[in-house]
Design an enzyme around this catalytic site. Structure first.
Site, PDB file in Angstrom:
ATOM      1  N   ASP A   9       1.975  43.734  71.172  1.00  0.00           N
ATOM      2  CA  ASP A   9       1.366  44.054  69.681  1.00  0.00           C
ATOM      3  C   ASP A   9      -0.233  44.875  69.909  1.00  0.00           C
ATOM      4  O   ASP A   9      -0.750  45.471  68.725  1.00  0.00           O
ATOM      5  CB  ASP A   9       0.808  42.624  69.276  1.00  0.00           C
ATOM      6  CG  ASP A   9       2.015  41.875  68.735  1.00  0.00           C
ATOM      7  OD1 ASP A   9       3.124  42.779  68.224  1.00  0.00           O
ATOM      8  OD2 ASP A   9       1.893  40.598  68.680  1.00  0.00           O
ATOM      9  N   ARG A  19      13.985  43.844  59.065  1.00  0.00           N
ATOM     10  CA  ARG A  19      13.972  43.742  60.663  1.00  0.00           C
ATOM     11  C   ARG A  19      15.541  42.882  61.094  1.00  0.00           C
ATOM     12  O   ARG A  19      15.966  42.124  60.456  1.00  0.00           O
ATOM     13  CB  ARG A  19      12.916  42.739  60.902  1.00  0.00           C
ATOM     14  CG  ARG A  19      11.434  43.641  60.477  1.00  0.00           C
ATOM     15  CD  ARG A  19      10.049  42.896  60.982  1.00  0.00           C
ATOM     16  NE  ARG A  19       9.998  42.882  62.148  1.00  0.00           N
ATOM     17  CZ  ARG A  19       9.081  41.930  62.892  1.00  0.00           C
ATOM     18  NH1 ARG A  19       8.208  41.412  62.048  1.00  0.00           N
ATOM     19  NH2 ARG A  19       8.935  41.936  64.046  1.00  0.00           N
ATOM     20  N   GLN A  62      10.051  35.826  70.356  1.00  0.00           N
ATOM     21  CA  GLN A  62      10.591  34.885  69.154  1.00  0.00           C
ATOM     22  C   GLN A  62      12.115  34.815  69.295  1.00  0.00           C
ATOM     23  O   GLN A  62      12.565  33.489  69.071  1.00  0.00           O
ATOM     24  CB  GLN A  62      10.622  35.911  68.031  1.00  0.00           C
ATOM     25  CG  GLN A  62       9.052  36.299  67.638  1.00  0.00           C
ATOM     26  CD  GLN A  62       8.972  37.296  66.528  1.00  0.00           C
ATOM     27  OE1 GLN A  62       9.933  37.708  65.918  1.00  0.00           O
ATOM     28  NE2 GLN A  62       7.602  37.427  65.962  1.00  0.00           N
TER      29      GLN A  62
HETATM   30  C1  S3P Z   1       5.548  36.964  68.793  1.00  0.00           C
HETATM   31  C2  S3P Z   1       6.415  37.797  69.609  1.00  0.00           C
HETATM   32  C3  S3P Z   1       6.254  39.167  69.524  1.00  0.00           C
HETATM   33  C4  S3P Z   1       5.123  39.664  68.911  1.00  0.00           C
HETATM   34  C5  S3P Z   1       5.017  39.107  67.321  1.00  0.00           C
HETATM   35  C6  S3P Z   1       4.594  37.713  67.796  1.00  0.00           C
HETATM   36  C7  S3P Z   1       5.523  35.275  68.775  1.00  0.00           C
HETATM   37  O1  S3P Z   1       7.468  39.653  68.953  1.00  0.00           O
HETATM   38  O2  S3P Z   1       5.244  40.895  68.747  1.00  0.00           O
HETATM   39  O3  S3P Z   1       3.723  39.715  67.001  1.00  0.00           O
HETATM   40  O4  S3P Z   1       4.400  34.891  68.222  1.00  0.00           O
HETATM   41  O5  S3P Z   1       6.280  34.957  69.239  1.00  0.00           O
HETATM   42  P1  S3P Z   1       8.843  39.788  69.707  1.00  0.00           P
HETATM   43  O6  S3P Z   1       9.179  38.401  70.538  1.00  0.00           O
HETATM   44  O7  S3P Z   1       9.916  39.688  68.820  1.00  0.00           O
HETATM   45  O8  S3P Z   1       8.751  40.879  70.531  1.00  0.00           O
END
Ligand code: S3P
Length: 430
Positions: free
Chosen positions: A315, A123, A169
């Site tokens: 998700d 990733r 994230q």
């Molecule tokens: C998450 C953010 C999302 C999500 C992941 C959990 C988080 O990812 O898909 O399952 O806890 O901040 P991205 O922020 O990369 O889109």
């Protein structure tokens, strides 16, 4: 594992604590100067990776019960867990852990290596390395991927950062690093993403300022959370919501579900399609909204989902594909290229998987197109390819199919929801 067709879903259930919030409670708890008592912790393979990670960094975590922890915060100062060596933290399958911890470690002096399993190692990690390097941390990736080696600094530069992709994230990694920067850091996002980090940092005493489209944070020391009550995971409730909607005669109540508006895009999409979902007892717990969802089955009509809405159901998009396959008319998802860099390339795993069960679905570069048929799909075999959200999708597809679905690599559900199959069994009526 074979999931047989169900007649209806009937009953009352609760789902385990939110995974995103559970990760943050442990990570931000570790950054606090005192103890954090976490109730409703969502135990899963991913969140256990987070407990193990902070332990590697010298933080004690008492596991009082399956869903109750005490995190003995150290501000991550003063420990030398590697005894002069570079500690290696195994993040397992958890992207949230790797990216948020990278942000935290960027602002701590010392060196650390972050590794992950095969899926996590594929990733993209440059998306966090780039802003964190701009702040003054030294981060090396392995061709843009894990393993990462982070050499942090307790004197980072504050930045104004415009997220190139809508990712909570990445936003969180920058905000966490900014706790140790030399001024105000601002992160702007192209579409609203989940804001659990902002809410929890504010609850811990950080100065967080929010405007439409951006969030700013000041450097902070002496954080203290005290108590965190984790709401039920909306993403774990979602398969039950979709299954009860599709199975005629269903009546299902899901109690104490997190209803943060940046997580509940699926409810709006399903309501647009004609679903019958009622929210009761909406209330605040800590900084987060929670409530009970009552779902009655309903016939659905097609809808489109686009980029602005995508982060609020990112998700749940695999489940949207299944709902669209059972709806009347043509549905389309666009602006969701991020699905290609999740635990699997979810545009491929979802479209190939559902097509094999008889659904009329086609991949696009940034989403998919579905020709809905308001009848049960045939069924057959669908592998999760090790992706927990795809395993859950295959199971729900089995319930609503004519012949059932053999779910390959079904154990992947344990990444986010180890008790999923038992809970599903408890409300399925033949
Ligand atoms: C998450 C953010 C999302 C999500 C992941 C959990 C988080 O990812 O898909 O399952 O806890 O901040 P991205 O922020 O990369 O889109």
């Amino acid at each position: 594992m074979k999931v047989e067709p169900a007649g209806t879903l009937i009953g009352h259930i609760a789902v385990p604590g939110d995974k995103s919030i559970s990760h943050r409670a442990v990570l931000i708890g570790a950054l606090c100067e005192d103890e954090t008592h976490v109730q409703g912790f969502g135990r899963s393979a991913d969140t256990e990776s987070t407990i193990a990670a902070v332990r590697t960094l010298g933080v004690e975590v008492d596991e009082l019960a399956e869903d109750e922890l005490v995190v003995h915060g150290t501000e991550l100062q003063g420990s030398d867990p590697g005894r002069g060596q570079t500690p290696v933290v195994d993040c397992g399958n958890a992207g949230t852990l790797m990216r948020l911890l990278a942000g935290i470690l960027a602002g701590q002096s010392g060196r650390c290596e972050l590794t992950g399993d095969e899926s996590l190692s594929a990733r993209p990690m440059e998306r966090i390395a780039e802003p964190l390097k701009r702040m003054g941390a030294k981060i090396s990736t392995t061709g843009g991927h894990a393993p990462l080696v982070i050499e942090g600094s307790d004197a980072l530069k504050a930045i104004d950062y415009v997220l190139p992709v809508a990712s909570a994230q990445v936003k969180s990694a920058v905000l966490l690093a900014a706790l140790n920067a030399d001024g105000t850091t601002t992160v702007s996002e192209p579409a609203p993403t989940r804001d659990h980090t902002e809410l929890m940092l504010a609850a811990a005493g950080a100065a967080v300022r929010r405007r439409p489209g951006s969030v700013s944070i000041e450097p902070a020391a002496g954080l203290s959370l005290g108590e965190v009550t984790v709401p039920g995971d909306f993403s774990s409730a979602a398969p039950f919501v979709v299954a009860a909607t599709l199975l005629a005669g269903s009546e299902l109540t899901i109690h104490d579900v997190g209803l943060n508006p940046r997580r509940t895009g699926l409810l709006e999409v399903l309501e647009r399609m004609g679903a019958r979902i009622t929210i009761f007892n909406r209330r605040r717990a800590g900084g987060e909204w929670i409530g009970d969802l009552e779902v009655h089955s309903s016939e659905l009509t097609a809808t489109d989902v686009g980029a602005e809405e995508v982060p609020r159901l990112v998700d749940e998009l695999p489940l949207f594909a299944l709902a669209a396959a059972g709806a009347r008319g043509d549905s389309r998802l666009t602006g969701a290229a991020e699905l290609r860099v999740k635990e699997t390339d979810r545009i491929e795993t979802v479209t190939n998987g559902l097509r094999a069960l008889g659904a009329h679905i086609r991949a696009r570069d940034d989403g998919f197109e579905v020709r809905g048929v308001p009848a049960r799909p045939t069924g057959g075999r669908m592998s999760s390819d090790g992706d927990h959200r795809v395993a859950v999708l295959a199971a729900v597809a089995g319930l609503v199919s004519r012949e059932g679905v053999e779910v390959g690599d079904a154990d992947a559900v344990a990444i986010s929801f180890p008790g999923f199959f038992d809970l599903l069994d408890s409300v399925s009526r033949r």
